[in-house]
Design an enzyme around this catalytic site. Structure first.
Site, PDB file in Angstrom:
ATOM      1  N   ARG A 109     -28.232  -5.783   2.137  1.00  0.00           N
ATOM      2  CA  ARG A 109     -27.118  -5.118   1.465  1.00  0.00           C
ATOM      3  C   ARG A 109     -27.267  -5.276  -0.047  1.00  0.00           C
ATOM      4  NH1 ARG A 109     -23.248  -7.934   1.787  1.00  0.00           N
ATOM      5  NH2 ARG A 109     -23.996  -9.514   3.225  1.00  0.00           N
TER       6      ARG A 109
ATOM      7  N   TYR B 243     -30.790   0.988   4.936  1.00  0.00           N
ATOM      8  CA  TYR B 243     -30.721  -0.342   5.550  1.00  0.00           C
ATOM      9  C   TYR B 243     -29.346  -0.673   6.150  1.00  0.00           C
ATOM     10  CZ  TYR B 243     -30.001  -5.190   6.294  1.00  0.00           C
ATOM     11  OH  TYR B 243     -29.634  -6.342   6.905  1.00  0.00           O
TER      12      TYR B 243
ATOM     13  N   GLY C 137     -26.320  -2.718   6.868  1.00  0.00           N
ATOM     14  CA  GLY C 137     -24.948  -2.764   6.368  1.00  0.00           C
ATOM     15  C   GLY C 137     -24.626  -1.714   5.311  1.00  0.00           C
TER      16      GLY C 137
ATOM     17  N   LYS D 115     -19.790  -2.993   8.035  1.00  0.00           N
ATOM     18  CA  LYS D 115     -19.109  -3.644   6.907  1.00  0.00           C
ATOM     19  C   LYS D 115     -18.166  -2.678   6.164  1.00  0.00           C
ATOM     20  CE  LYS D 115     -21.457  -7.122   7.985  1.00  0.00           C
ATOM     21  NZ  LYS D 115     -21.458  -8.532   7.973  1.00  0.00           N
TER      22      LYS D 115
ATOM     23  N   SER E 121     -22.907 -14.449   5.484  1.00  0.00           N
ATOM     24  CA  SER E 121     -24.060 -13.816   6.102  1.00  0.00           C
ATOM     25  C   SER E 121     -25.216 -14.808   6.265  1.00  0.00           C
ATOM     26  CB  SER E 121     -24.515 -12.637   5.247  1.00  0.00           C
ATOM     27  OG  SER E 121     -23.435 -11.757   5.067  1.00  0.00           O
TER      28      SER E 121
ATOM     29  N   LYS F  18     -23.318 -17.274  12.557  1.00  0.00           N
ATOM     30  CA  LYS F  18     -22.318 -16.698  13.463  1.00  0.00           C
ATOM     31  C   LYS F  18     -22.953 -16.274  14.786  1.00  0.00           C
ATOM     32  CE  LYS F  18     -20.811 -13.594  10.555  1.00  0.00           C
ATOM     33  NZ  LYS F  18     -21.635 -14.049   9.427  1.00  0.00           N
TER      34      LYS F  18
ATOM     35  N   ASP G 140     -19.871 -10.942  14.542  1.00  0.00           N
ATOM     36  CA  ASP G 140     -19.843 -10.605  13.111  1.00  0.00           C
ATOM     37  C   ASP G 140     -18.467 -10.198  12.587  1.00  0.00           C
ATOM     38  OD1 ASP G 140     -21.563 -10.398  10.774  1.00  0.00           O
ATOM     39  OD2 ASP G 140     -21.207  -8.251  10.834  1.00  0.00           O
TER      40      ASP G 140
ATOM     41  N   ARG H  23     -34.083  -7.736  11.321  1.00  0.00           N
ATOM     42  CA  ARG H  23     -32.985  -7.786  12.303  1.00  0.00           C
ATOM     43  C   ARG H  23     -33.293  -7.017  13.578  1.00  0.00           C
ATOM     44  NH1 ARG H  23     -27.565  -9.696  10.125  1.00  0.00           N
ATOM     45  NH2 ARG H  23     -28.130 -10.470   8.071  1.00  0.00           N
TER      46      ARG H  23
ATOM     47  N   ASN I 152     -23.750 -27.921  18.633  1.00  0.00           N
ATOM     48  CA  ASN I 152     -22.479 -27.609  17.968  1.00  0.00           C
ATOM     49  C   ASN I 152     -21.310 -27.521  18.950  1.00  0.00           C
ATOM     50  OD1 ASN I 152     -23.808 -27.512  15.513  1.00  0.00           O
ATOM     51  ND2 ASN I 152     -24.098 -25.292  15.559  1.00  0.00           N
TER      52      ASN I 152
END
Ligand code: GTP
Ligand code: SPV
Ligand code: MN
Length: 577
Positions: free
Chosen positions: A53, A181, A183, A190, A232, A236, A261, A359, A486
């Site tokens: 982004r 690209y 986002g 977004k 980012s 997540k 996300d 990604r 976690n």
């Protein structure tokens, strides 16, 4: 304005999707991957200057500059439309314009929002088919009079000097030009689901957040849901798909993935906070993803996935740094150059085959941990909110805020080290309130106020926690093993939310007692635990000043509650030994 040669409406059918893939394979926009090993998968490379982004080219175009606030780039709507029109003008000559009607959230759910994206990119169409609900059903729902977000995208000539990502919240409109690209161009993500949606959410009294949603199932079968905001590339996706370590799995712990996300959350008639994931796919970071770190992601991306900016092997499979198994003997890197593992540039640095922000796009439905409530119109009840970031020192593994207002202060002042998900100096600490710095569609000080108000609307607001999986020791190694481990912390968070266990009070908030964490199967000493929770008061006093400096940017618009919280924090730190 764009003057396309032809217009095609995307109906969401499998037949049309196949035709578009065929077209993209023939032009080289996409590469068809090995159909035996990766059925339904395709490969794509973006332009070298178009791999993350571009926040410096992203604008919030509200009429008044103050309404966009000091953390957003701003252009007057009239100026922005004019500037972009020049680039859009004739940009689709000789190309097809695809019309994508899409729904964020299950089509027809009272939670959902509809958009229509016009684009000249097949890559965008195929990604949107995975990430959102597309097609006839949406058009039928839309009818003739329902509102929708008007989204216009053109690759134009992919020139970074002629690239603009523009948001017009007052017009419910998005214009994106000059990029191909993620986002920047999958405008449902977004642009709509965070920047435009956050603006709408303030008016309609709900929350549009850069958050994952997961369910944690206990041995007794009860599932509690947690929403989590990390900037980012801060974990997540990994947390949302977590598989508990063997010892806990055997006891009956399990994680269910609702989203990785984005979360849309509202107060329901029961006075609790309920959330949905408006997306239907993942657009996840690849480097570091393998069957040890994220086995669910590895299964999810074996079929019907799109891979962007990774290594293409001669067998038409894919590879990335930190991926599965050894690298291929040779391949083609994300820039399309011949590549071999161990290659170095002229300064002697290793040349990476995959871009650090490469990604995958894949449907949530393919994820083994996909929540059975993902398609539920009502969403899931949120028991706790976690905020987090990358802090190599300073922030402890986890702490619980004293109350909603304090939690909002923690969120408003949180910071993280910059990652490859955005252009800029990597590793630099920057304030990223609620992980929304690049995604808030209006003055973020007003957003803080909105959060404070939301707390008052709930009979029992979820508790707000902060986590930091990334604290390092003196030798620069992560102290906490993270990833699957976690879940031990998530478990503590749920126990605390229910008021089932005690905790230790510190100036930051409540921290867990070593003995309250289920460490079964993990060799993690009390000494290391204490290192994770060490509060360096001198460093925190410096941090406090940085927080103040950040909050001062907002002048009169900053809610007074946050000034109060700052003072109270300062006092607690001064008294602490
Ligand atoms: P966006 O999609 O950009 O919003 O990012 P995300 O928050 O979903 O990030 P993701 O889960 O893809 O994580 C990005 C990076 O963090 C990867 O390189 C992971 O290997 C790393 N990571 C995730 N969880 C942990 C953890 O618990 N510990 C450590 N040390 N690294 C982690
Ligand atoms: C992020 O950068 O936070 C992402 C990837 O989730 S993108 O959709 O490209 O913004
Ligand atoms: Mn994200």
């Amino acid at each position: 304005m764009c003057r396309p040669e032809k217009i095609v409406i995307i109906d969401g059918s499998e037949k049309q999707k196949k035709e578009l893939e065929k077209e993209a394979f023939s032009t080289g926009e996409l590469v068809r991957l090995n159909q035996e090993r990766l059925p339904g998968c395709a490969y794509h490379r973006t332009a070298p200057n178009d791999v993350a982004r571009t926040e410096n080219l992203t604008f919030i175009c509200l009429k008044k500059k103050q309404d966009a606030g000091p953390t957003n780039n701003w252009l007057a709507p009239r100026v922005a439309y004019k500037k972009a029109s020049r680039i859009f003008s004739g940009s689709m000559k000789g190309r097809v314009m695809y019309v994508i009607p899409f729904s964020m959230g299950p089509t027809g759910s009272p939670f959902s929002k509809v958009g229509v994206e016009l684009t000249d990119s097949i890559y965008v169409v195929l990604n949107m088919l995975i990430m959102t609900r597309v097609g006839k059903k949406v058009l039928e729902y839309l009818g003739h009079d329902k509102p929708f977000t008007k989204c216009l995208h053109s690759k134009a000539d992919l020139d970074i000097k002629r690239r603009l990502i523009l948001h017009f919240p007052e017009d419910n409109t998005i214009w994106s030009v000059g990029s191909g690209y993620g986002g920047n161009v999958l405008l449902g993500k977004k642009c709509l689901s965070l920047r435009i949606a956050s603006f709408i959410a303030k008016r309609e009294k709900w929350l549009a957040e850069h958050m994952l949603i997961l369910g944690i199932e206990k041995p007794n079968g009860r599932i509690d849901y947690i929403a989590g905001a990390f900037p980012s590339a801060c974990g997540k996706t990994n947390l949302a798909m977590l598989i508990p370590p063997e010892t806990l799995k055997k006891k009956g712990y399990r994680i269910w993935t609702v989203g990785d996300d984005i979360a849309w959350m509202r107060v329901d008639s029961d006075g609790a906070l309920w959330g949905i994931n408006p997306e239907s796919g993942f657009f996840g970071v690849l480097p570091g993803t393998n069957s040890k770190t994220n086995p669910n992601a590895m299964i999810t991306l074996q079929k019907n996935a799109i891979y962007t900016n990774v290594v293409l092997t001669p067998e038409k499979t894919v590879w990335w740094e930190g991926g599965e198994g050894p690298p291929p003997a040779k391949g083609t890197d994300w820039l399309g150059r011949p590549w071999r593992p161990g290659m170095r540039d002229k300064d002697g640095n290793l040349i990476k085959g995959a871009h650090p922000n490469s990604r995958f796009t894949a449907p949530i439905s393919q994820c083994p941990s996909a929540s059975f409530r993902a398609e539920h119109h009502h969403g899931v009840p949120i028991s706790a909110i976690i905020l987090g970031g990358r802090r190599a020192s300073l922030a402890p593994l986890v702490y619980e805020s004293f109350n909603w207002q304090h939690g909002v202060y923690v969120g408003a002042t949180m910071a993280s080290e910059r990652t490859a998900a955005q252009y800029g100096k990597q590793g630099e600490v920057r304030r990223d309130p609620m992980a929304m710095l690049p995604f808030c569609g209006y003055n973020i000080a007003d957003y803080f106020k909105h959060w404070l108000n939301m707390g008052k609307r709930m009979a029992k607001p979820p508790k707000i926690f902060f986590v930091n999986w990334f604290r390092k020791d003196k030798s620069g190694k992560f102290i906490w093993p993270g990833f699957a481990e976690n879940v031990r912390i998530l478990n503590w968070i749920i126990e605390r939310s229910k008021g089932n266990i005690g905790a230790t009070r510190t100036p930051l908030g409540y921290i867990p007692r070593y003995e309250d964490i289920d460490m079964d199967g993990l060799d993690f000493s009390k000494e290391k635990w204490d290192e994770l929770f060490f509060i360096n008061t001198d460093e925190w006093k410096k941090e406090l000043k940085e927080q103040k400096k950040f909050l001062d940017k907002f002048g009169k618009r900053l809610p007074k509650e946050l000034v109060e919280e700052h003072r109270a924090f300062k006092k607690r730190l001064e008294k602490y030994k």
